[in-house]
Design a protein around this motif. Structure first.
Motif, PDB file in Angstrom:
ATOM      1  N   ILE A 548      17.459  12.603 -31.851  1.00  0.00           N
ATOM      2  CA  ILE A 548      16.060  12.871 -32.189  1.00  0.00           C
ATOM      3  C   ILE A 548      15.687  14.288 -31.782  1.00  0.00           C
ATOM      4  O   ILE A 548      15.085  15.051 -32.558  1.00  0.00           O
ATOM      5  CB  ILE A 548      15.133  11.842 -31.516  1.00  0.00           C
ATOM      6  CG1 ILE A 548      15.409  10.442 -32.092  1.00  0.00           C
ATOM      7  CG2 ILE A 548      13.666  12.218 -31.706  1.00  0.00           C
ATOM      8  CD1 ILE A 548      14.717   9.320 -31.351  1.00  0.00           C
ATOM      9  N   THR A 577      19.764   4.756 -30.211  1.00  0.00           N
ATOM     10  CA  THR A 577      20.004   5.078 -31.620  1.00  0.00           C
ATOM     11  C   THR A 577      21.422   4.666 -31.989  1.00  0.00           C
ATOM     12  O   THR A 577      22.316   4.590 -31.139  1.00  0.00           O
ATOM     13  CB  THR A 577      19.822   6.581 -31.888  1.00  0.00           C
ATOM     14  OG1 THR A 577      20.789   7.309 -31.126  1.00  0.00           O
ATOM     15  CG2 THR A 577      18.429   7.035 -31.511  1.00  0.00           C
ATOM     16  N   PHE A 581      23.328   7.030 -36.906  1.00  0.00           N
ATOM     17  CA  PHE A 581      22.239   8.005 -36.852  1.00  0.00           C
ATOM     18  C   PHE A 581      22.680   9.265 -36.106  1.00  0.00           C
ATOM     19  O   PHE A 581      22.429  10.391 -36.549  1.00  0.00           O
ATOM     20  CB  PHE A 581      21.020   7.371 -36.173  1.00  0.00           C
ATOM     21  CG  PHE A 581      19.774   8.221 -36.216  1.00  0.00           C
ATOM     22  CD1 PHE A 581      18.991   8.260 -37.347  1.00  0.00           C
ATOM     23  CD2 PHE A 581      19.399   8.982 -35.118  1.00  0.00           C
ATOM     24  CE1 PHE A 581      17.831   9.040 -37.388  1.00  0.00           C
ATOM     25  CE2 PHE A 581      18.246   9.757 -35.142  1.00  0.00           C
ATOM     26  CZ  PHE A 581      17.465   9.787 -36.283  1.00  0.00           C
ATOM     27  N   TYR A 656      16.105  11.485 -42.721  1.00  0.00           N
ATOM     28  CA  TYR A 656      15.982  10.759 -41.454  1.00  0.00           C
ATOM     29  C   TYR A 656      14.572  10.196 -41.294  1.00  0.00           C
ATOM     30  O   TYR A 656      13.569  10.910 -41.493  1.00  0.00           O
ATOM     31  CB  TYR A 656      16.268  11.700 -40.278  1.00  0.00           C
ATOM     32  CG  TYR A 656      17.587  12.420 -40.402  1.00  0.00           C
ATOM     33  CD1 TYR A 656      18.767  11.830 -39.963  1.00  0.00           C
ATOM     34  CD2 TYR A 656      17.655  13.680 -40.990  1.00  0.00           C
ATOM     35  CE1 TYR A 656      19.987  12.478 -40.088  1.00  0.00           C
ATOM     36  CE2 TYR A 656      18.864  14.338 -41.128  1.00  0.00           C
ATOM     37  CZ  TYR A 656      20.024  13.728 -40.674  1.00  0.00           C
ATOM     38  OH  TYR A 656      21.233  14.379 -40.817  1.00  0.00           O
ATOM     39  N   ILE A 658      12.334   9.152 -38.387  1.00  0.00           N
ATOM     40  CA  ILE A 658      12.334   9.335 -36.931  1.00  0.00           C
ATOM     41  C   ILE A 658      11.498   8.222 -36.294  1.00  0.00           C
ATOM     42  O   ILE A 658      12.042   7.250 -35.789  1.00  0.00           O
ATOM     43  CB  ILE A 658      11.820  10.744 -36.559  1.00  0.00           C
ATOM     44  CG1 ILE A 658      12.621  11.814 -37.320  1.00  0.00           C
ATOM     45  CG2 ILE A 658      11.938  10.972 -35.049  1.00  0.00           C
ATOM     46  CD1 ILE A 658      12.099  13.221 -37.161  1.00  0.00           C
ATOM     47  N   TYR A 659      10.193   8.345 -36.358  1.00  0.00           N
ATOM     48  CA  TYR A 659       9.304   7.298 -35.852  1.00  0.00           C
ATOM     49  C   TYR A 659       8.198   7.046 -36.870  1.00  0.00           C
ATOM     50  O   TYR A 659       7.057   7.483 -36.692  1.00  0.00           O
ATOM     51  CB  TYR A 659       8.683   7.698 -34.509  1.00  0.00           C
ATOM     52  CG  TYR A 659       9.660   7.727 -33.361  1.00  0.00           C
ATOM     53  CD1 TYR A 659      10.351   6.577 -32.973  1.00  0.00           C
ATOM     54  CD2 TYR A 659       9.890   8.893 -32.647  1.00  0.00           C
ATOM     55  CE1 TYR A 659      11.248   6.604 -31.920  1.00  0.00           C
ATOM     56  CE2 TYR A 659      10.781   8.922 -31.592  1.00  0.00           C
ATOM     57  CZ  TYR A 659      11.462   7.772 -31.233  1.00  0.00           C
ATOM     58  OH  TYR A 659      12.350   7.789 -30.186  1.00  0.00           O
ATOM     59  N   THR A 720      14.461   5.602 -36.475  1.00  0.00           N
ATOM     60  CA  THR A 720      15.789   6.223 -36.334  1.00  0.00           C
ATOM     61  C   THR A 720      16.800   5.652 -37.324  1.00  0.00           C
ATOM     62  O   THR A 720      17.869   5.171 -36.964  1.00  0.00           O
ATOM     63  CB  THR A 720      16.320   6.109 -34.889  1.00  0.00           C
ATOM     64  OG1 THR A 720      16.449   4.740 -34.505  1.00  0.00           O
ATOM     65  CG2 THR A 720      15.391   6.820 -33.918  1.00  0.00           C
TER      66      THR A 720
END
Length: 730
Positions: A548, A577, A581, A656, A658-659, A720
């Motif tokens: 991240i 993760t 990832f 990606y 992420i959140y 993730t």
């Protein structure tokens, strides 16, 4: 009498040059940018234009009105002196400050001559300036790379005064802008959080970005910046200046907005504690400042830098890169020949090209069991590795991989044989208690004997083990206790001569071992400049391998560096993760691993093997293709970037999540750089075994036009998650 006559002849020759060249125009051009310089009626050199390239040569004559000096000595608001000296009528920050041997602190430079010559990739313009009262000369160099839209510039300072002169500032160049507003993006840093981007509007006065750390110089701020002209910096549109300084030591960027709203940009070595005594006929060469002016946002500016870097900026910029397995996260200092031989077999099983041995292999009187001892004693620890490096090279060869090794040759632990033998080789204050950063001190590279020693750290390994295929060159400490026993009364030259000493070593290594790839490391990403990268094939972005955090770190560094210069490893950082990832994030750059295969499940191992195979197969796109940053992690909960091969037949999209927020609206990702008339098959790769792609577009064929205007639905709502998508022209 002879001295007086010589000075009179010198002054007359200067005036002759000036009078013969009034209003001379010097044009420095790329395919997209013009930098126009002109000689004013007063014989001094001014910047009259820096902007989008002008189409008609005859339009250059219209700039002449801008550089007339007023009756009071002032200059029109657009008549900016190219290399202004201290002590003249300019009220703002100068490029150069000299105290002459008689104590006079002023320098006023007049145009003498200029010339152009072809160099690799472009044209070099050389301009000679001279003071009319003192035998001081400054030669300005500009290399314009038309295809890449890059300009590189630096200056050379010399004099012929009776005694040494004192330099207290010495910029590489000065650039000026006249816009409605200026918006700076800078790149701050610390250990494990490198290349953090932040922005602000520049207001009246000076904004200074600098470092005073000597070595590991970019630990807190990196030597590059972006300035949005008239609007904040934007990825896809707007005019932006992107610049970087090639200097592995203390640097300073000064951004000064004056009383009428003009901006001057001054890149330079930081003169902090660096008052330099320049002898007659000695040449002081400033670092190279490399910049691009993009009219299509930072995305285009970055692509300019990436192309230039591969061709001219980094060692073996168009060559392949080695995938690797490092042992550090797996073993730290605790290893022996058997453990390493087993890891070499794991490297082969994983499918990477090389095994890299990290810290902990050296020292006998003071074995390297932790970071408190042994640094400086580059002899293999006999009881840990009885067969020495030759046995490790053989084990790697038997396993079917190459062998690389870690060194930190510029540093020393006080608990070492080197320090006991040569305490005078260390930068260390007399009559003060010594401060140790990370239990070590910095060797004094201003000393030629120390330069020889550091060079031989590399040379001795390669003489004994010519099959050593790679070096990771680390530098973990800034300079503390700032005093050079070698320089004695010339301490103002330490910061500069130390860096020049480092370059002397690096030049020798490259000259004698040109085919050995090397990684530039400095406690992570604290060395990331294009002067050092002339001697290194890549650099280590950060010790932080949490995927991240790496998304942000790699996004920041990609503003100025191509993917093949940026090392990224898959490790055990952030095990919340998935291995997928972590690997997909590392696959955006030069791929490596730093974990043991025993940590992986059977499916994870199979996945990693497949990902390595895919990365190698797609090097032409990822490493040597054109990068397009599509979705910023700074502006969303996602990130996306795509690479396109030069022939546009192959592209790779990395996306990606992420959140993501709960039920947030997800937008299609529109690719860039494809051929609109070609048709591309979409295939998701880097999938876990027995997992099928959920991508609706998987296996379908779309035109490049559709993919760039409509895009692909690749983002999701799970945290993730990652997707790697290969696009192949049919």
């Amino acid at each position: 009498m002879k001295t007086l006559l010589a000075f009179i002849l010198f002054a007359l020759s200067s005036l002759t040059y000036v009078n013969a060249t009034d209003n001379k125009t010097i044009r420095i051009s790329t395919k997209d940018t013009d930098l126009i310089l002109q000689v004013g009626e007063n014989g001094r050199l001014y910047q009259t234009y820096l902007g989008e390239k002008l189409l008609h040569e005859q339009d250059l004559q219209h700039f002449q009105w801008n550089i007339h000096a007023g009756s009071d000595g002032s200059v029109s608001k657009r008549g900016w002196e190219v290399y202004g000296g201290s002590g003249n009528e300019d009220f703002f920050e100068p490029a150069i400050s000299i105290t002459h041997h008689d104590g006079n602190p002023s320098t006023i430079l007049y145009y003498v001559s200029s010339s152009d010559k072809a160099v690799e990739g472009g044209t070099e313009t050389t301009i000679l300036l001279r003071d009319d009262r003192y035998p001081v000369e400054v030669t300005l160099h500009y290399i314009a790379y038309p295809k890449e839209n890059i300009i590189k510039t630096w200056s050379e300072i010399r004099h012929q005064e009776k005694k040494p002169v004192t330099l207290s500032s010495y910029a590489s160049t000065m650039l000026y802008f006249n816009n409605s507003g200026y918006y700076l993006t800078e790149f701050s840093s610390d250990w494990a959080k490198e290349a953090q981007m932040s922005s602000q509007q520049l207001q009246f006065g000076k904004k200074v970005i600098d470092t005073k750390l000597g070595s590991r110089a970019a630990m807190h701020t990196h030597p590059f910046f972006e300035i949005g002209l008239d609007q904040p910096v934007n990825e896809h549109q707007g005019t932006v200046l992107m610049g970087t300084l090639g200097w592995t030591g203390n640097f300073r960027f000064t951004f000064e907005v004056d009383n009428v709203g003009n901006l001057r940009v001054i890149p330079a070595i930081n003169p902090y504690a660096s008052t330099y005594e320049l002898k007659a006929n000695e040449v002081f060469t400033t670092p190279e400042f490399i910049f691009t002016l993009s009219n299509n946002g930072t995305g285009q500016g970055s692509r300019n830098f990436h192309e230039w870097a591969r061709n001219y900026g980094i060692k073996d910029g168009n060559g392949p890169r080695l995938t690797l397995l490092n042992n550090w996260e797996n073993t730290a200092f605790n290893f022996n020949e058997e453990k390493l031989a087993a890891l070499m077999k794991e490297a082969k099983h994983l499918g990477v090209d090389m095994f890299l041995l990290d810290d902990g292999w050296f020292g006998n009187k003071y074995p390297r069991k932790n970071d408190r001892a042994g640094l400086g004693d580059w002899e293999v620890t006999r009881d840990k590795l009885p067969g020495g490096i030759p046995a490790l090279v053989r084990s790697a060869k038997d396993a079917g991989v190459k062998f690389g090794i870690w060194i930190e040759p510029e540093m020393v632990n006080p608990k070492s044989e080197l320090f006991e033998k040569h305490p005078e080789w260390v930068i260390k204050l007399p009559n003060r208690e010594t401060y140790y950063y990370r239990h070590q001190l910095v060797l004094d590279l201003s000393n030629p004997k120390v330069q020889d020693y550091v060079y031989n750290v590399v040379a001795d390994i390669l003489k004994e083990n010519p099959e050593t295929a790679f070096f990771k060159w680390d530098c973990n400490s800034p300079i503390t206790n700032i005093y050079s026993p070698y320089l004695k009364e010339k301490q103002g030259q330490l910061y500069i001569d130390h860096v020049r000493g480092i370059y002397n070593v690096m030049k020798r290594v490259k000259a004698n071992y040109p085919d050995v790839p090397m990684m530039l490391c400095s406690g992570g990403g604290a060395r990331c400049d294009y002067e050092a990268l002339k001697y290194f094939t890549e650099f280590w972005c950060s010790d932080n391998t949490d995927p991240i955090e790496r998304i942000y770190i790699q996004w920041g560094f990609s503003q100025f560096f191509p993917a093949k210069a940026m090392c990224a490893h898959v490790t055990g950082w952030n095990k919340s993760t998935s291995v997928k990832f972590r690997t997909d994030v590392a696959s955006m750059c030069k791929l490596g691993f730093d974990l043991g295969l025993k940590e992986l499940s059977a499916d994870e191992l199979t996945y990693c093997q497949t990902a390595v195979t895919n990365w190698k197969r797609l090097q032409a796109a990822i490493m040597d293709g054109v990068q397009y940053r599509l979705v910023s992690p700074y502006q969303s909960n996602h990130m996306a970037v795509n690479y396109v091969s030069r022939d546009t037949d192959k592209a790779v999209l990395f996306a990606y999540d992420i959140y993501p927020r709960f039920q947030e609206k997800l937008m299609p990702v529109r690719l860039q750089g494809l051929n609109p008339d070609k048709r591309y098959k979409v295939e998701e790769i880097n999938l876990m075994p027995s997992v099928k792609s959920a991508l609706k577009a998987n296996g379908k064929i779309y035109s490049g036009d559709y993919l760039m205007k409509v895009g692909l639905d690749v983002f999701g709502t799970a945290i993730t998650q990652s997707h790697v998508i290969e696009l192949t022209a049919q």
